[in-house]
Design an enzyme around this catalytic site. Structure first.
Site, short mmCIF file in Angstrom:
data_model
loop_
_atom_site.label_atom_id
_atom_site.label_comp_id
_atom_site.label_asym_id
_atom_site.label_seq_id
_atom_site.Cartn_x
_atom_site.Cartn_y
_atom_site.Cartn_z
N PRO A 9 -7.73 13.33 -3.66
CG PRO A 9 -6.91 12.20 -1.82
CD PRO A 9 -7.91 12.07 -2.92
CG ASN A 10 -3.20 16.25 -1.65
OD1 ASN A 10 -3.43 17.25 -1.00
ND2 ASN A 10 -3.05 15.06 -1.11
CE1 TYR A 22 1.52 12.77 -8.81
CE2 TYR A 22 2.46 14.36 -7.27
CZ TYR A 22 1.97 13.09 -7.54
OH TYR A 22 1.93 12.15 -6.54
CG ASN A 73 -5.17 10.10 -10.02
OD1 ASN A 73 -4.91 9.49 -8.98
ND2 ASN A 73 -4.28 10.83 -10.66
CD GLU A 97 -5.39 1.72 -9.62
OE1 GLU A 97 -5.91 0.57 -9.59
OE2 GLU A 97 -4.35 2.01 -8.99
NE ARG A 106 5.85 9.09 -6.74
CZ ARG A 106 4.86 9.93 -6.39
NH1 ARG A 106 3.73 9.92 -7.09
NH2 ARG A 106 5.02 10.77 -5.40
C1 DQA Z 1 -1.11 9.60 -7.92
C2 DQA Z 1 -0.11 8.67 -7.22
C3 DQA Z 1 -0.46 8.54 -5.75
O1 DQA Z 1 0.48 7.70 -5.10
C4 DQA Z 1 -0.45 9.90 -5.08
O2 DQA Z 1 -0.84 9.78 -3.72
C5 DQA Z 1 -1.25 10.91 -5.79
C6 DQA Z 1 -1.23 10.94 -7.24
C7 DQA Z 1 -0.71 9.83 -9.39
O3 DQA Z 1 -1.56 10.33 -10.14
O4 DQA Z 1 0.43 9.61 -9.77
O5 DQA Z 1 -1.88 11.77 -5.18
O6 DQA Z 1 -2.38 8.95 -7.93
#
Ligand code: DQA
Length: 141
Positions: A9-10, A22, A73, A97, A106
């Protein structure tokens, strides 16, 4: 040899989403670079904002020996999804992963991963280069 990269997601918003965390690059440019560098590997890509769709894709490829493995991811599902962890445990393929950011630097909620224990390894904190490092690890095995 094939490798499947799955983004959760996202991650469809890479390049526009919180660039301070990012970066400015898109997944499309990351995939272009990977496919150029690893021209001997068929690199497939799947992105979904839906937990069940990610699980379905893992099931679809999970017993196919033409894949060297999966780079996953799982986004925020990393921290919440027992169902994705169960899917990874259920399949035969190795799953790596991946995180773009260093999740351990974080918020505390990002420090725990539901999936690390069923993955072959974890790569985090190298920006989009995290995907290349995972592809490298799978291709070298
Ligand atoms: C993420 C880290 C996760 O905590 C976050 O919710 C993401 C991106 C990363 O690629 O750094 O959506 O997986």
């Amino acid at each position: 040899m094939k490798i499947l990269i799955i983004n959760g997601p996202n991650l469809n918003l890479l390049g526009r989403r919180e660039p301070g965390i990012y970066g400015n690059n898109t997944m499309a440019s990351c995939l272009d670079a990977l496919r150029q560098q690893y021209s001997n590997i068929e690199i497939e890509y799947f992105q979904s904002n839906h937990e069940g769709a990610i699980i379905d894709r893992l099931h679809e490829v999970g017993f196919d020996e033409s894949y060297a493995g999966v780079v996953l991811n799982a986004g925020a599902y990393t921290h919440t999804s027992l169902a994705i962890a169960d899917a990874i445990a259920a399949i035969n393929l190795s799953v790596i992963e991946v995180h773009i950011s260093n999740v351990h630097a974080r918020e505390a909620v990002r420090h725990h991963s539901m999936i690390s224990g069923v993955c072959k390894g974890v790569i985090a904190g190298f920006g989009l280069d995290s995907y290349r490092l995972a592809v490298e690890a799978l291709s070298a095995k």
